[in-house]
Design a protein around this motif. Structure first.
Motif, PDB file in Angstrom:
ATOM      1  N   GLN A   1      -2.529 -21.150 -16.050  1.00  0.00           N
ATOM      2  CA  GLN A   1      -3.390 -21.170 -14.872  1.00  0.00           C
ATOM      3  C   GLN A   1      -4.814 -21.563 -15.237  1.00  0.00           C
ATOM      4  O   GLN A   1      -5.696 -21.546 -14.398  1.00  0.00           O
ATOM      5  CB  GLN A   1      -3.361 -19.801 -14.170  1.00  0.00           C
ATOM      6  N   ASP A   2      -5.008 -21.903 -16.494  1.00  0.00           N
ATOM      7  CA  ASP A   2      -6.302 -22.443 -16.921  1.00  0.00           C
ATOM      8  C   ASP A   2      -6.353 -23.929 -16.590  1.00  0.00           C
ATOM      9  O   ASP A   2      -5.321 -24.608 -16.605  1.00  0.00           O
ATOM     10  CB  ASP A   2      -6.468 -22.295 -18.445  1.00  0.00           C
ATOM     11  N   ARG A   3      -7.527 -24.407 -16.299  1.00  0.00           N
ATOM     12  CA  ARG A   3      -7.721 -25.842 -16.140  1.00  0.00           C
ATOM     13  C   ARG A   3      -8.981 -26.218 -16.893  1.00  0.00           C
ATOM     14  O   ARG A   3      -9.911 -25.420 -16.999  1.00  0.00           O
ATOM     15  CB  ARG A   3      -7.883 -26.229 -14.664  1.00  0.00           C
TER      16      ARG A   3
ATOM     17  N   SER B   1     -11.788 -20.253 -22.253  1.00  0.00           N
ATOM     18  CA  SER B   1     -11.314 -19.160 -21.403  1.00  0.00           C
ATOM     19  C   SER B   1     -11.154 -17.911 -22.270  1.00  0.00           C
ATOM     20  O   SER B   1     -11.174 -17.976 -23.502  1.00  0.00           O
ATOM     21  CB  SER B   1      -9.986 -19.533 -20.740  1.00  0.00           C
ATOM     22  N   ASP B   2     -10.977 -16.774 -21.628  1.00  0.00           N
ATOM     23  CA  ASP B   2     -10.912 -15.520 -22.384  1.00  0.00           C
ATOM     24  C   ASP B   2      -9.654 -15.421 -23.241  1.00  0.00           C
ATOM     25  O   ASP B   2      -9.555 -14.553 -24.101  1.00  0.00           O
ATOM     26  CB  ASP B   2     -11.023 -14.308 -21.451  1.00  0.00           C
ATOM     27  N   GLY B   3      -8.705 -16.315 -23.009  1.00  0.00           N
ATOM     28  CA  GLY B   3      -7.523 -16.345 -23.865  1.00  0.00           C
ATOM     29  C   GLY B   3      -7.878 -16.649 -25.315  1.00  0.00           C
ATOM     30  O   GLY B   3      -7.148 -16.287 -26.232  1.00  0.00           O
ATOM     31  N   LEU B   4      -9.015 -17.318 -25.519  1.00  0.00           N
ATOM     32  CA  LEU B   4      -9.482 -17.571 -26.885  1.00  0.00           C
ATOM     33  C   LEU B   4     -10.234 -16.356 -27.414  1.00  0.00           C
ATOM     34  O   LEU B   4      -9.939 -15.850 -28.494  1.00  0.00           O
ATOM     35  CB  LEU B   4     -10.403 -18.796 -26.928  1.00  0.00           C
TER      36      LEU B   4
ATOM     37  N   ALA C   1     -11.787 -23.534 -16.324  1.00  0.00           N
ATOM     38  CA  ALA C   1     -11.561 -22.605 -15.213  1.00  0.00           C
ATOM     39  C   ALA C   1     -10.306 -21.801 -15.514  1.00  0.00           C
ATOM     40  O   ALA C   1      -9.296 -22.345 -15.938  1.00  0.00           O
ATOM     41  CB  ALA C   1     -11.396 -23.372 -13.897  1.00  0.00           C
ATOM     42  N   ASP C   2     -10.404 -20.502 -15.323  1.00  0.00           N
ATOM     43  CA  ASP C   2      -9.297 -19.591 -15.609  1.00  0.00           C
ATOM     44  C   ASP C   2      -8.908 -18.925 -14.291  1.00  0.00           C
ATOM     45  O   ASP C   2      -9.568 -18.016 -13.812  1.00  0.00           O
ATOM     46  CB  ASP C   2      -9.769 -18.565 -16.644  1.00  0.00           C
ATOM     47  N   GLY C   3      -7.826 -19.440 -13.713  1.00  0.00           N
ATOM     48  CA  GLY C   3      -7.437 -18.969 -12.388  1.00  0.00           C
ATOM     49  C   GLY C   3      -6.693 -17.654 -12.436  1.00  0.00           C
ATOM     50  O   GLY C   3      -6.081 -17.301 -13.429  1.00  0.00           O
TER      51      GLY C   3
ATOM     52  N   ASN D   1      -1.762 -13.931 -25.995  1.00  0.00           N
ATOM     53  CA  ASN D   1      -1.407 -13.096 -24.845  1.00  0.00           C
ATOM     54  C   ASN D   1      -1.813 -13.673 -23.500  1.00  0.00           C
ATOM     55  O   ASN D   1      -1.426 -13.170 -22.460  1.00  0.00           O
ATOM     56  CB  ASN D   1      -2.044 -11.710 -25.004  1.00  0.00           C
ATOM     57  N   ASP D   2      -2.599 -14.727 -23.536  1.00  0.00           N
ATOM     58  CA  ASP D   2      -3.104 -15.298 -22.280  1.00  0.00           C
ATOM     59  C   ASP D   2      -3.139 -16.811 -22.458  1.00  0.00           C
ATOM     60  O   ASP D   2      -2.973 -17.323 -23.565  1.00  0.00           O
ATOM     61  CB  ASP D   2      -4.518 -14.729 -22.019  1.00  0.00           C
ATOM     62  N   ASN D   3      -3.353 -17.503 -21.369  1.00  0.00           N
ATOM     63  CA  ASN D   3      -3.575 -18.937 -21.449  1.00  0.00           C
ATOM     64  C   ASN D   3      -4.845 -19.171 -22.270  1.00  0.00           C
ATOM     65  O   ASN D   3      -5.807 -18.419 -22.155  1.00  0.00           O
ATOM     66  CB  ASN D   3      -3.777 -19.543 -20.063  1.00  0.00           C
TER      67      ASN D   3
HETATM   68 MN    MN Z   1      -7.555 -15.708 -18.978  1.00  0.00          MN
END
Ligand code: MN
Length: 471
Positions: free
Chosen positions: A20-22, A188-191, A33-35, A227-229
């Motif tokens: 859901q990241d773009r 994004s916070d996935g990093l 953008a992290d939707g 754990n996240d995009n």
């Molecule tokens: Mn995220």
């Protein structure tokens, strides 16, 4: 003339099913953008945000144009969610960087809403530019939490500000003079949930090519859990403005349009005058020449008049509550619903199986009936008539035990067994009568009339009646 070289990478990660990241990577505009919100809401929100950002900035490629483009993106996501009830509550983070030329100076403008981040990597030192709009990070800024505590705080993912949740949004913005050799990172916070600042800095230092750096960052985040995009954009300033142009951004900041707050409060715009910073952040930023755009930055960096601040805090608290509620709804109650559904389906199946896997023979008036189910039913399941046998109590042994058993229902393990039981009764009675009439022991063949109700039964219907004295 500033020359940029960039790279970007995005990955679903190891846990999520969709990305859901773009991200956006054009010659002069970059964004992550992290939707979030629902099954498809997150993707829709981040996609709209990126598209509108690009279009709006394209028509107004300036520092003001960037923050207004973020506002346009916010409105577009919000309006879309209003038009589509199934997408209500969707939102997205948006962190963006744009290269603009104003008054003859190239300028890098950064804007942020949410907890995606922008970093500056300069002389081997990583500095976070954006401020996370998350509960935990705001508690760190207000001194309620230490940074270490924040990394494990249960509310670290709950946003206090996001794009597309309300028709208006406050956009944080900064300007910085692009200097040769500087590197900027949007992510994004996935990093950042998987990698600490030191690990990020190490990778940025070890990979000269921005695309390689982006790929390596994403790969490292995957290895650390994924754990996240995960989405990153790496922007290298190959050729920057010469250092004499540094006055530019400060002037720009002072001249930057302010909207309804802190007019004339430009002191934080001058590098070195960091004493107005209520926390360490502005000091660090000032030292790097990163300038918050007046009136756009957060209260912490650029305190607005008290009335404005109070108002903002109030709306922030509301947003926080809303955010908290929304995330809890999307994650926790989803898990709960899944578990609940599993229990219900499991229980339903068990009861259903217990009920359906059994048959009994009972009486309807004088007629013998084959029922599917348990005598008396199970919970809300009532027995279903599978077959009216056409056999009456007159055709079977009339001993009181048999009749009483039939009145209360004779349970049989299968439909075939139930039919066999009826046939057995008929055969016994017929044998008795034949014997009585002719003194012979040859029973008359008996076949139950009709076919069983096919819809309820699969193979049971083929079992037929085995009563056949002759062959
Ligand atoms: Mn995220």
């Amino acid at each position: 003339m500033t020359v940029l070289r960039t790279g970007s990478a995005s990955d679903t990660g190891l846990v999520r099913s969709t990305n859901q990241d773009r991200s956006l990577e054009t010659g002069t505009l970059f964004a992550v953008a992290d939707g979030m919100g629902g099954h498809v809401g997150g993707e829709v929100a981040s996609q709209i945000a990126i598209e509108v950002l690009e279009r709006a900035f394209g028509s107004q490629p300036s520092s003001r144009g960037l923050t207004e483009a973020v506002e346009s993106a916010n409105l577009a996501v919000w309006e879309h969610s209003q038009d589509h009830p199934d997408l209500r509550g969707m939102g997205t983070t948006l962190t963006a960087a744009a290269l603009v030329n104003e008054d003859g100076h190239d300028l890098l403008v950064l804007a942020n809403v949410g907890d995606s981040r922008s970093y500056q990597f300069q002389d081997g030192r990583l500095t976070q530019i954006s401020l996370d709009h998350s509960v935990a990070e705001e508690m760190v800024r207000s001194g309620e939490l230490s940074p270490a505590e924040a990394t494990v705080h249960p509310q670290r993912h709950i946003l206090t500000r996001a794009l597309g949740v309300t028709p208006d949004v406050v956009v944080d913005a900064w300007t910085v003079a692009p200097s040769s050799g500087d590197r900027y990172l949007l992510c994004s916070d996935g990093l950042t949930n998987e990698l600490g600042n030191n690990q990020i800095a190490e990778i940025l230092a070890s990979r000269t090519d921005p695309q390689q750096a982006a790929d390596t960052l994403v790969e490292a985040a995957r290895r650390h859990g994924g754990n996240d995009n995960i989405t990153v954009v790496v922007i290298d300033v190959l050729v920057g403005e010469d250092q004499a142009a540094d006055a530019g951004p400060a002037d720009q900041a002072a001249a930057a349009p302010s909207e309804g707050s802190s007019a004339g409060r430009a002191s934080s715009g001058s590098p070195g005058t960091s004493e107005d910073g209520p926390d360490g952040i502005s000091t660090a930023l000032d030292a790097t020449g990163i300038v918050p755009v007046v009136g756009r930055a957060t209260g912490a960096m650029n305190p607005p008049p008290s009335s404005v601040r109070r108002q903002r805090r109030k709306s922030r608290a509301t947003a926080r509550r809303r955010e908290r509620g929304r995330r809890l709804v999307t994650v926790r109650s989803l898990v709960f619903l899944v578990i609940l559904a599993a229990i219900l389906v499991g229980g339903y199946s068990a009861v259903r199986w217990f009920d359906v896997s059994s048959y009994y023979v009972g009486l309807d008036g004088n007629e013998l009936m084959i029922y599917q189910g348990r005598t008396g039913g199970v919970l809300w399941y009532h027995p279903v008539v599978v077959e009216r046998t056409g056999v009456t109590t007159g055709n079977i042994p009339s001993d009181p035990l048999t009749v009483r058993a039939l009145r209360s229902g004779v349970q049989e393990p299968s439909y075939a067994a139930a039919r066999a039981y009826v046939s057995g009764l008929v055969a016994t009675e017929a044998r008795t009568r034949t014997a009585a009439a002719f003194g012979a022991d040859r029973p008359a063949p008996v076949v139950l009339p009709g076919k069983p109700t096919a819809t309820l039964l699969g193979t049971a219907g083929t079992a037929g009646l085995a009563v056949d004295g002759g062959h």
